[in-house]
Design an enzyme around this catalytic site. Sequence first.
Site, PDB file in Angstrom:
ATOM      1  CG  ASP A  57      -8.801  -3.464  -1.836  1.00  0.00           C
ATOM      2  OD1 ASP A  57      -8.506  -2.261  -1.757  1.00  0.00           O
ATOM      3  OD2 ASP A  57      -9.718  -3.900  -2.555  1.00  0.00           O
ATOM      4  CG  HIS A 108     -11.679  -3.493   1.905  1.00  0.00           C
ATOM      5  ND1 HIS A 108     -12.225  -3.036   0.718  1.00  0.00           N
ATOM      6  CD2 HIS A 108     -11.380  -4.802   1.694  1.00  0.00           C
ATOM      7  CE1 HIS A 108     -12.248  -4.025  -0.166  1.00  0.00           C
ATOM      8  NE2 HIS A 108     -11.753  -5.116   0.398  1.00  0.00           N
ATOM      9  CG  HIS A 112     -14.532  -9.068   1.742  1.00  0.00           C
ATOM     10  ND1 HIS A 112     -14.862  -9.463   0.469  1.00  0.00           N
ATOM     11  CD2 HIS A 112     -13.432  -8.277   1.613  1.00  0.00           C
ATOM     12  CE1 HIS A 112     -14.007  -8.969  -0.387  1.00  0.00           C
ATOM     13  NE2 HIS A 112     -13.114  -8.230   0.279  1.00  0.00           N
ATOM     14  CG  HIS A 202      -5.891  -7.592  -3.429  1.00  0.00           C
ATOM     15  ND1 HIS A 202      -5.896  -7.433  -4.804  1.00  0.00           N
ATOM     16  CD2 HIS A 202      -7.184  -7.477  -3.020  1.00  0.00           C
ATOM     17  CE1 HIS A 202      -7.140  -7.237  -5.216  1.00  0.00           C
ATOM     18  NE2 HIS A 202      -7.939  -7.257  -4.161  1.00  0.00           N
TER      19      HIS A 202
END
Length: 246
Positions: A57, A108, A112, A202
Amino acid sequence: MIINLRRLFNHRNIFYSIIGLFAISAMYVQVTDVIAGGPMAIAGTRTDQKVIALTFDHSWGNKFTPSILDTLQKNNIKSTFFIMGPWATKFPEVAQRIAKDGHEVASHGYRHENYGDMSPEWVKEDITKAHAQIKEVTGVEPRLLRPPNGHYNQKSLKATDELGYKTIIWNVDSLDWKNPGRDVIVERVMKRIKPGAIILMHASDTPVQTAEALPILIERIKAEGYTFVTVGELLEKYSDKGIQRH
């Protein structure tokens, strides 16, 4: 068969037990229908072949990304990168390198925030904005999406599906974002890998030990006889025994 209701009432415990069983059965059927009929969040695949998908990610920063990409390139590994639209716009050269190196470019999202807390309209807008940015920067139209924080509900899954995306979660969490230590990250993953696994890592700036742990982790996974594939390949070629729901 004729049921003597008077006798059942005289045995209340038995009567209420039967009613409870009918209620549970009805609920089970309803829940099963919802799960079977709607889109799913994918955690991995079911296969006997020793393949795994390594995923990253990426939402902000670029401190460790070049090192991660160098390690993957050195080991001839193709991974799946779930990148945010604004990040791709801010670091276009890096996003373009991800695509050029042959990694799978996935989304993604744009903001967020937890998809499961938002309306379907909000989710669709978020995905659409990110899609446009990622396509403009990399030339790739992503079809896989990992919702921020892995958060979703049935409505957000449906909204994602209606845009032609599959929701990808994971079944092996490295917890690298907690910075528990290089060796802890490696051991945690190694204890959990299995054929068809999707590993979460990540590439953002917060996890400061991922780049250091990655070469060791790759070596250990290879030593166990595993081959690295992208999530797309995992779903297309290595789901012979089905998909694992999250």
